[in-house]
Design an enzyme around this catalytic site. Structure first.
Site, PDB file in Angstrom:
ATOM      1  N   PHE A 202       0.775  -1.248  -0.071  1.00  0.00           N
ATOM      2  CA  PHE A 202      -0.049  -0.002   0.041  1.00  0.00           C
ATOM      3  C   PHE A 202       0.813   1.446   0.197  1.00  0.00           C
ATOM      4  O   PHE A 202       0.184   2.373   0.228  1.00  0.00           O
ATOM      5  CB  PHE A 202      -0.839  -0.002   1.121  1.00  0.00           C
ATOM      6  CG  PHE A 202      -2.225  -0.878   1.014  1.00  0.00           C
ATOM      7  CD1 PHE A 202      -2.522  -1.390  -0.205  1.00  0.00           C
ATOM      8  CD2 PHE A 202      -2.924  -1.291   2.313  1.00  0.00           C
ATOM      9  CE1 PHE A 202      -3.701  -1.952  -0.291  1.00  0.00           C
ATOM     10  CE2 PHE A 202      -3.834  -2.311   2.237  1.00  0.00           C
ATOM     11  CZ  PHE A 202      -4.335  -2.608   0.749  1.00  0.00           C
ATOM     12  N   ASP A 203       2.297   1.137   0.061  1.00  0.00           N
ATOM     13  CA  ASP A 203       2.936   2.343  -0.057  1.00  0.00           C
ATOM     14  C   ASP A 203       4.311   2.061  -0.951  1.00  0.00           C
ATOM     15  O   ASP A 203       5.229   2.850  -0.579  1.00  0.00           O
ATOM     16  CB  ASP A 203       3.240   2.853   1.447  1.00  0.00           C
ATOM     17  CG  ASP A 203       3.502   4.391   1.502  1.00  0.00           C
ATOM     18  OD1 ASP A 203       3.059   5.231   0.462  1.00  0.00           O
ATOM     19  OD2 ASP A 203       4.203   4.829   2.298  1.00  0.00           O
ATOM     20  N   ILE A 204       3.823   1.436  -2.103  1.00  0.00           N
ATOM     21  CA  ILE A 204       5.095   1.371  -3.244  1.00  0.00           C
ATOM     22  C   ILE A 204       5.534   2.860  -3.584  1.00  0.00           C
ATOM     23  O   ILE A 204       4.738   3.639  -4.514  1.00  0.00           O
ATOM     24  CB  ILE A 204       4.769   0.480  -4.174  1.00  0.00           C
ATOM     25  CG1 ILE A 204       4.487  -1.018  -3.712  1.00  0.00           C
ATOM     26  CG2 ILE A 204       5.980   0.428  -5.234  1.00  0.00           C
ATOM     27  CD1 ILE A 204       5.404  -1.713  -2.827  1.00  0.00           C
TER      28      ILE A 204
END
Length: 272
Positions: free
Chosen positions: A94-96
């Protein structure tokens, strides 16, 4: 690397640490220990001397060859695919983004910073909207509104595309402080540059390296507005391992929809 944010209770924290501790992949940062004292919790990861990827792709002083950029992109894709398919529990990051990709002393990329990650059974396709997290410029449309589809591993695929385009262009995809959409949204410009009018063939762009084209085209598939139209990370790996001659650009109407959706996200988050 040290993180100290956790919203879960003690038993859940130990369970998540146990799962993350069993991750062993060359392209995922390794957990070496943890601390838990009342509400204070920390995860300790291996030291990565190369620092984060953003130091290199956004710098005029440090740069990689196209071969190395393609190698790094492939390594990141393999790391994300492992999180999705290779673990006991499906791990959705969820935070690439470039800041969360660390490099070792040989510039091997490792997916890092699981502060927003969520663990789900691999057979569970539905992820609650309460799990929605992310960084402006990388966050998938469905993370903002369920009208764009269900939150799933395809949300990480979308973020990976934004990272790919930044690697290819050496600049940030979107600037939420810029009101002009043509300046604020870089992907739509790339799409127009890559295609001939009325076709989905890759045009012969002057001064555009073949590997740069490949990174961009693979990314255009990852940014489809509907999550069901995006490829899985295993398919992304297959495309990155192949040649650019075997790739086609998505239909032009998809590009318009993708541009609109991301500009809408930028509008929501634009500072007043």
């Amino acid at each position: 690397m040290l993180t100290s944010s956790s919203n879960c209770n003690g038993d859940e924290f130990i369970s998540e640490v146990s799962t993350i501790g069993r991750i062993h992949h060359v392209n995922v940062v390794h957990l070496v220990g943890f601390c838990s004292e009342e509400m204070k919790r920390a995860l300790v990861y291996e030291y990565m001397p190369g620092g984060s990827l953003d130091k290199y792709i956004f710098s005029t002083e440090k740069s990689f060859s196209w071969d190395k950029l393609n190698e790094i992109a492939l390594g990141i894709a393999r790391g994300i695919n492992y999180l999705h398919q290779g673990c006991e529990m499906q791990i959705l990051h969820f935070d690439i983004k470039p800041h969360n990709i660390l490099l070792d002393d040989n510039f091997v990329p490792k997916v890092a910073d699981f502060g927003l990650a969520k663990l789900y059974p691999r057979d569970k396709s539905f992820v609650p909207v309460s799990a929605a997290r992310g960084t402006v410029g990388y966050i998938a449309p469905e993370m903002i509104s369920r009208s764009f589809g269900a939150i799933s591993s395809k949300s990480d695929v979308y973020s990976f595309w934004m990272l790919l385009l930044e690697m290819a262009g050496g600049r940030r995809n979107a600037n939420p402080n810029v009101a002009n959409s043509s300046q604020a949204y870089y992907p739509s410009r790339v799409y127009k540059q890559l295609t001939r009018r009325g076709t989905c063939e890759i045009s012969d762009v002057v001064d555009m390296h073949e590997l740069e084209k490949k990174l961009c085209v693979v990314g255009l598939w990852c940014i489809q507005m509907r999550s069901c139209d995006r490829p899985t990370m295993s398919k992304v790996i297959e495309m990155l391992e192949g040649g650019s001659d075997d790739l086609q650009v998505p239909p032009s109407h998809s590009s318009v929809m993708m541009s609109n959706s991301q500009e809408w996200i930028l509008t929501i988050y634009r500072p007043t």
